[in-house]
Write a protein that holds these residues in place. Structure first.
Motif, PDB file in Angstrom:
ATOM      1  N   ASN A  53       3.324  16.641  -4.481  1.00 43.21           N
ATOM      2  CA  ASN A  53       2.114  17.446  -4.202  1.00 43.21           C
ATOM      3  C   ASN A  53       2.003  17.862  -2.737  1.00 43.21           C
ATOM      4  O   ASN A  53       0.920  17.917  -2.159  1.00 43.21           O
ATOM      5  CB  ASN A  53       0.842  16.699  -4.616  1.00 43.21           C
ATOM      6  CG  ASN A  53       0.809  16.419  -6.094  1.00 43.21           C
ATOM      7  OD1 ASN A  53       1.254  17.240  -6.882  1.00 43.21           O
ATOM      8  ND2 ASN A  53       0.306  15.268  -6.474  1.00 43.21           N
ATOM      9  N   LYS A  54       3.130  18.147  -2.130  1.00 43.29           N
ATOM     10  CA  LYS A  54       3.115  18.592  -0.735  1.00 43.29           C
ATOM     11  C   LYS A  54       3.156  20.110  -0.624  1.00 43.29           C
ATOM     12  O   LYS A  54       2.905  20.663   0.440  1.00 43.29           O
ATOM     13  CB  LYS A  54       4.293  17.983   0.023  1.00 43.29           C
ATOM     14  CG  LYS A  54       4.094  16.488   0.280  1.00 43.29           C
ATOM     15  CD  LYS A  54       5.274  15.905   1.026  1.00 43.29           C
ATOM     16  CE  LYS A  54       5.034  14.436   1.324  1.00 43.29           C
ATOM     17  NZ  LYS A  54       6.271  13.754   1.682  1.00 43.29           N
ATOM     18  N   ILE A  55       3.533  20.771  -1.687  1.00 45.91           N
ATOM     19  CA  ILE A  55       3.500  22.243  -1.707  1.00 45.91           C
ATOM     20  C   ILE A  55       2.933  22.694  -3.057  1.00 45.91           C
ATOM     21  O   ILE A  55       2.896  21.929  -4.012  1.00 45.91           O
ATOM     22  CB  ILE A  55       4.897  22.885  -1.510  1.00 45.91           C
ATOM     23  CG1 ILE A  55       5.887  22.383  -2.575  1.00 45.91           C
ATOM     24  CG2 ILE A  55       5.417  22.661  -0.107  1.00 45.91           C
ATOM     25  CD1 ILE A  55       7.189  23.170  -2.605  1.00 45.91           C
ATOM     26  N   PHE A  56       2.496  23.954  -3.105  1.00 43.39           N
ATOM     27  CA  PHE A  56       2.000  24.529  -4.347  1.00 43.39           C
ATOM     28  C   PHE A  56       3.107  25.378  -4.985  1.00 43.39           C
ATOM     29  O   PHE A  56       4.139  25.647  -4.363  1.00 43.39           O
ATOM     30  CB  PHE A  56       0.769  25.391  -4.069  1.00 43.39           C
ATOM     31  CG  PHE A  56      -0.436  24.604  -3.642  1.00 43.39           C
ATOM     32  CD1 PHE A  56      -1.038  23.705  -4.507  1.00 43.39           C
ATOM     33  CD2 PHE A  56      -0.991  24.776  -2.379  1.00 43.39           C
ATOM     34  CE1 PHE A  56      -2.164  22.991  -4.126  1.00 43.39           C
ATOM     35  CE2 PHE A  56      -2.114  24.065  -1.989  1.00 43.39           C
ATOM     36  CZ  PHE A  56      -2.707  23.171  -2.867  1.00 43.39           C
ATOM     37  N   VAL A  57       2.812  25.853  -6.183  1.00 39.87           N
ATOM     38  CA  VAL A  57       3.786  26.665  -6.917  1.00 39.87           C
ATOM     39  C   VAL A  57       4.245  27.911  -6.135  1.00 39.87           C
ATOM     40  O   VAL A  57       5.428  28.239  -6.154  1.00 39.87           O
ATOM     41  CB  VAL A  57       3.228  27.046  -8.310  1.00 39.87           C
ATOM     42  CG1 VAL A  57       4.055  28.133  -8.965  1.00 39.87           C
ATOM     43  CG2 VAL A  57       3.195  25.819  -9.204  1.00 39.87           C
ATOM     44  N   PRO A  58       3.330  28.643  -5.464  1.00 40.87           N
ATOM     45  CA  PRO A  58       3.812  29.848  -4.770  1.00 40.87           C
ATOM     46  C   PRO A  58       4.929  29.560  -3.775  1.00 40.87           C
ATOM     47  O   PRO A  58       5.877  30.350  -3.673  1.00 40.87           O
ATOM     48  CB  PRO A  58       2.568  30.357  -4.032  1.00 40.87           C
ATOM     49  CG  PRO A  58       1.425  29.816  -4.805  1.00 40.87           C
ATOM     50  CD  PRO A  58       1.870  28.502  -5.350  1.00 40.87           C
ATOM     51  N   GLN A  59       4.828  28.431  -3.059  1.00 41.48           N
ATOM     52  CA  GLN A  59       5.909  28.090  -2.129  1.00 41.48           C
ATOM     53  C   GLN A  59       7.209  27.847  -2.895  1.00 41.48           C
ATOM     54  O   GLN A  59       8.288  28.212  -2.444  1.00 41.48           O
ATOM     55  CB  GLN A  59       5.553  26.843  -1.298  1.00 41.48           C
ATOM     56  CG  GLN A  59       4.540  27.119  -0.204  1.00 41.48           C
ATOM     57  CD  GLN A  59       3.133  26.681  -0.584  1.00 41.48           C
ATOM     58  OE1 GLN A  59       2.664  26.980  -1.675  1.00 41.48           O
ATOM     59  NE2 GLN A  59       2.456  25.992   0.309  1.00 41.48           N
ATOM     60  N   PRO A 111       7.676  19.991 -15.293  1.00 42.89           N
ATOM     61  CA  PRO A 111       8.977  20.644 -15.081  1.00 42.89           C
ATOM     62  C   PRO A 111       9.993  19.734 -14.380  1.00 42.89           C
ATOM     63  O   PRO A 111      11.186  19.786 -14.694  1.00 42.89           O
ATOM     64  CB  PRO A 111       8.641  21.834 -14.173  1.00 42.89           C
ATOM     65  CG  PRO A 111       7.174  22.029 -14.248  1.00 42.89           C
ATOM     66  CD  PRO A 111       6.577  20.723 -14.631  1.00 42.89           C
ATOM     67  N   LEU A 123       7.445  28.081 -15.241  1.00 40.77           N
ATOM     68  CA  LEU A 123       7.658  27.074 -14.197  1.00 40.77           C
ATOM     69  C   LEU A 123       8.932  26.278 -14.458  1.00 40.77           C
ATOM     70  O   LEU A 123       9.729  26.024 -13.554  1.00 40.77           O
ATOM     71  CB  LEU A 123       6.487  26.091 -14.181  1.00 40.77           C
ATOM     72  CG  LEU A 123       5.315  26.423 -13.278  1.00 40.77           C
ATOM     73  CD1 LEU A 123       4.226  25.381 -13.442  1.00 40.77           C
ATOM     74  CD2 LEU A 123       5.782  26.471 -11.827  1.00 40.77           C
ATOM     75  N   PHE A 165       7.333  19.398  -4.244  1.00 42.58           N
ATOM     76  CA  PHE A 165       6.389  19.780  -5.290  1.00 42.58           C
ATOM     77  C   PHE A 165       5.965  18.544  -6.092  1.00 42.58           C
ATOM     78  O   PHE A 165       4.784  18.359  -6.390  1.00 42.58           O
ATOM     79  CB  PHE A 165       7.025  20.830  -6.210  1.00 42.58           C
ATOM     80  CG  PHE A 165       6.093  21.343  -7.269  1.00 42.58           C
ATOM     81  CD1 PHE A 165       4.984  22.096  -6.927  1.00 42.58           C
ATOM     82  CD2 PHE A 165       6.322  21.068  -8.607  1.00 42.58           C
ATOM     83  CE1 PHE A 165       4.107  22.572  -7.899  1.00 42.58           C
ATOM     84  CE2 PHE A 165       5.459  21.541  -9.590  1.00 42.58           C
ATOM     85  CZ  PHE A 165       4.363  22.291  -9.233  1.00 42.58           C
ATOM     86  N   LEU A 191       7.931  29.174  -5.806  1.00 41.87           N
ATOM     87  CA  LEU A 191       8.416  30.463  -6.317  1.00 41.87           C
ATOM     88  C   LEU A 191       9.127  31.254  -5.235  1.00 41.87           C
ATOM     89  O   LEU A 191      10.151  31.900  -5.488  1.00 41.87           O
ATOM     90  CB  LEU A 191       7.234  31.282  -6.842  1.00 41.87           C
ATOM     91  CG  LEU A 191       6.660  30.857  -8.191  1.00 41.87           C
ATOM     92  CD1 LEU A 191       5.364  31.609  -8.481  1.00 41.87           C
ATOM     93  CD2 LEU A 191       7.657  31.125  -9.304  1.00 41.87           C
ATOM     94  N   LEU A 192       8.596  31.186  -4.020  1.00 38.18           N
ATOM     95  CA  LEU A 192       9.237  31.904  -2.923  1.00 38.18           C
ATOM     96  C   LEU A 192      10.609  31.307  -2.614  1.00 38.18           C
ATOM     97  O   LEU A 192      11.573  32.031  -2.342  1.00 38.18           O
ATOM     98  CB  LEU A 192       8.345  31.881  -1.675  1.00 38.18           C
ATOM     99  CG  LEU A 192       7.172  32.879  -1.735  1.00 38.18           C
ATOM    100  CD1 LEU A 192       6.173  32.597  -0.634  1.00 38.18           C
ATOM    101  CD2 LEU A 192       7.674  34.320  -1.635  1.00 38.18           C
TER     102      LEU A 192
END
Lengths: 222, 458
Positions: free
Chosen positions: A69-75, A210, A121, A66, A77-78
């Protein structure tokens, strides 16, 4: 690390909560964090090893991806949900003292401010790094912070504010908390907050994101 | 949606400064009537608002209005809107807000009477209902101070009335973070639309009673939050683009209920509203970087009628107080647009083209704001028998536009963005057009402790 723990780490990293979860597509139909944790416990893995060798490193990787910047927040959160599914099975071992949380983190958006996305977050990432999080929500007055700290001695406190007018509320709450708990660690954040403001109101740490808060807590717990 | 035909159906006619239904104000502005005006927005520096500080609060607002209007006058401005977007305390205790409107209105009146400077105040109270969770959208006592401020604040000089209403936000905050487009449809097109119908009936009543102008709403807490999260790389830009497009269906309800514009500055859904309804709009872009970053700095002004800075604190800069400095920046921006308009259609179209082309392929959120794509998407947004169908059609058209731009090589997006395109399409296609069916589909997957259906008339 055993194959099972490797698989568990992978399930958490990619957010595979349980066997029925449709996400991620590449793990469709496979066991998720919930089943894999259960299996690991049944096969005799130490709860502390499950936490330290699989879950926390997986969430560290997620945090790292994160940050880059390789993944977004939804990933993320999952992944946190998958971690939660695993933690559900480990909960009894926390209660029995077999494994220990890194500490307690009390978080809230300060009085007069209703913004909660940034706060959520932060709490999610801190929880994923092994801390017990108490989320007080938004519009939180000094009394609520103080009452919660009293019930959780040794906790670290986080405060968020998104408005210039609620920065003064943050200042008042930090002062009120300090009066009761002079040595408590206080982390602050939010769009208008700066390092200078942090110094000015005698908070301990300001993080613009965060990940910074997670890093600071890691150092505190070390 | 009651609109079945676009008021502007040719992209060339969707131009800054010109709206088919211009709005005339008491102190001489004709918004959308042939020129663009500045809309200055401002806030306090870091300080508390209480009985001990109220004199200082009032002094700040007087200083802001005086400094900004004097600068506008010095720059030979043709007219200015001051947007007074209240801080929470000013709506909770309406008298604070009313007094500030009076203070600024006296200053506006002075500049109008003495110097002929056309200037108005847009009054935007807070939607206090979000203080209660779950929110009591229709029965909350907090509606009383909100509407006291609308009523008495408009009589005190707030001639344009607006709000950033928050119906559905209880669901959208988590849907945004999960990139859950179905959740966003539920939040904005079911709960949001219903709440807009409720709140805008009441605002229009106040405006009509007091002879004031019901301006418009903005999906700020939904679509701008999405844009800012995308700018921070928290969520994909393609997702934020979808949220923007469906926000049109929510925000247009204010117009259906009787709002006549100008649409609010932070509603980037404004160009679609202008094409569909003909009302004038306010927009913000590069000159709003003081408040938030965006990928649409130039293209946002392509068809605007007011040009805003979103918000700036009353703090000292090297040149002067920040609102005064931003007044100057806005004035130079609108001066350029107004010169282009005066020179005729060729110059105005050229400037518009440059504003659009400088941003269009850098971000999908910019792509959908080009006037050509606004018209294309708007044509789809008005197709359908339900608000949900309208939003679905618009969103799917926007997806087509993004995919075409990618296929032609004009726009490039990383794989982590494009991976969302088929997921979004599948999710949007799976939404039933019928509201009851959609509600039934969504209720089992939503945390129902967060909202009260009866507060939305469901």
């Amino acid at each position: 690390m055993s194959d099972l723990l490797l698989k568990l780490a992978e399930a958490v990293e990619f957010g595979k909560v349980d066997k029925n979860a449709p996400y991620p597509p590449q793990l469709k139909g496979q066991d998720g964090a919930s089943e894999l944790t259960q299996q690991a416990l049944e096969e005799g893995a130490l709860p502390s090893a499950i936490l330290q060798d699989a879950l926390i490193p997986a969430m560290d990787k997620v945090g790292q991806k994160f940050s880059e910047n390789k993944i977004f927040v939804p990933q993320m959160l999952l992944a946190a949900k998958a971690m939660g599914a695993a933690m559900f099975h480990l909960k009894p071992f926390f209660q029995s003292g077999d494994i220990k949380s890194k500490g307690t983190f009390i978080m809230g958006t300060v009085k007069g401010d209703l913004h909660d996305i940034g706060k959520n977050l932060v709490t999610m990432m801190i929880e994923g790094s092994g801390w017990t999080v108490i989320d007080l929500g938004v519009d939180v007055p000094s009394t609520k912070f103080i009452e919660t700290i009293k019930a959780n001695p040794g906790a670290v406190v986080g405060m968020s504010a998104l408005l210039t007018t609620t920065m003064t509320s943050m200042q008042d709450i930090v002062a009120d908390v300090r009066k009761e708990f002079p040595d408590i660690k206080i982390i602050i954040g939010g769009a208008p907050i700066t390092h200078d403001f942090c110094k000015q109101i005698h908070a301990d740490f300001y993080s613009p994101d965060p990940q910074g808060a997670v890093k600071y807590l890691k150092e505190l717990a070390a | 949606m009651k609109y079945k035909k676009l008021v502007i159906d040719n992209p060339q006619d969707l131009l800054f400064g010109l709206a088919p239904k211009p709005v005339k104000t008491p102190r001489g502005l004709e918004i959308g009537g042939g020129q663009v005006y500045s809309e200055l927005n401002f806030t306090l520096p870091t300080m508390s608002i209480n009985e001990n500080t109220i004199k200082e609060v009032n002094r700040h607002y007087a200083e802001i209005a005086e400094g900004a209007l004097q600068r506008a006058l010095d720059l030979e401005s043709k007219g200015v809107v001051l947007e007074f977007e209240t801080l929470l305390e000013m709506t909770k205790t309406p008298q604070i807000g009313i007094d500030i409107v009076k203070i600024m209105n006296d200053i506006c009146e002075k500049y109008y009477q003495k110097h002929g400077l056309a200037c108005e105040i847009r009054l935007t109270p807070n939607d206090l209902r979000e203080f209660e969770r779950p929110a009591l959208q229709r029965t909350s006592k907090l509606l009383e101070p909100m509407f006291e401020l609308f009523d008495k604040g408009s009589l005190a000089g707030g001639d344009l009335l607006s709000i950033e209403s928050t119906g559905g936000k209880e669901v959208s905050d988590s849907a945004l973070m999960m990139c859950d487009i179905k959740g966003m449809f539920f939040a904005m097109i079911v709960l949001g639309v219903r709440d807009m119908q409720f709140i805008w009936k009441k605002i229009v009543e106040v405006a009509e009673k007091n002879g004031k102008i019901a301006g418009g709403d903005s999906a700020c807490g939904f679509a701008n939050t999405a844009m800012v999260l995308a700018e921070k790389k928290f969520i994909p830009r393609v997702f934020a683009t979808m949220v923007r497009v469906i926000s049109v269906v929510r925000s247009i309800v204010a117009v259906e209920e009787g709002a006549i514009g100008p649409e609010k500055d932070c509603g980037y859904e404004g160009p679609f509203l202008k094409a569909i309804t003909g009302i004038p709009i306010s927009m913000e872009g590069k000159t709003a970087a003081c408040a938030h970053l965006s990928p649409i700095g130039n293209i946002a002004s392509a068809c605007t009628d007011l040009w805003s800075n979103e918000s700036v604190q009353n703090i000292k800069l090297l040149s002067g107080m920040a609102p005064t400095a931003y007044m100057e920046q806005l004035e130079y921006d609108v001066r350029l647009m107004n010169v282009a308009l005066r020179e005729g259609k060729a110059s105005a179209s050229l400037l518009k083209r440059l504003l659009e082309q400088s941003d269009i392929y850098t971000d999908p959120q910019a792509l959908v704001l080009s006037t050509e794509n606004v018209i294309r998407i708007s044509k789809k947004l008005i197709q359908g028998d339900t608000y949900i169908e309208n939003a679905k059609n618009g969103a799917l058209e926007a997806l087509d536009i993004i995919e075409e731009a990618l296929a032609s090589g004009q726009m490039k997006l990383p794989e982590m963005e494009t991976a969302y395109l088929p997921l979004l399409r599948a999710d949007i296609e799976s939404i039933p057009a019928n509201e009851s069916e959609f509600v039934e589909m969504m209720l089992p997957v939503l945390d129902q402790s967060h909202f009260i259906l009866s507060e939305y008339g469901l």
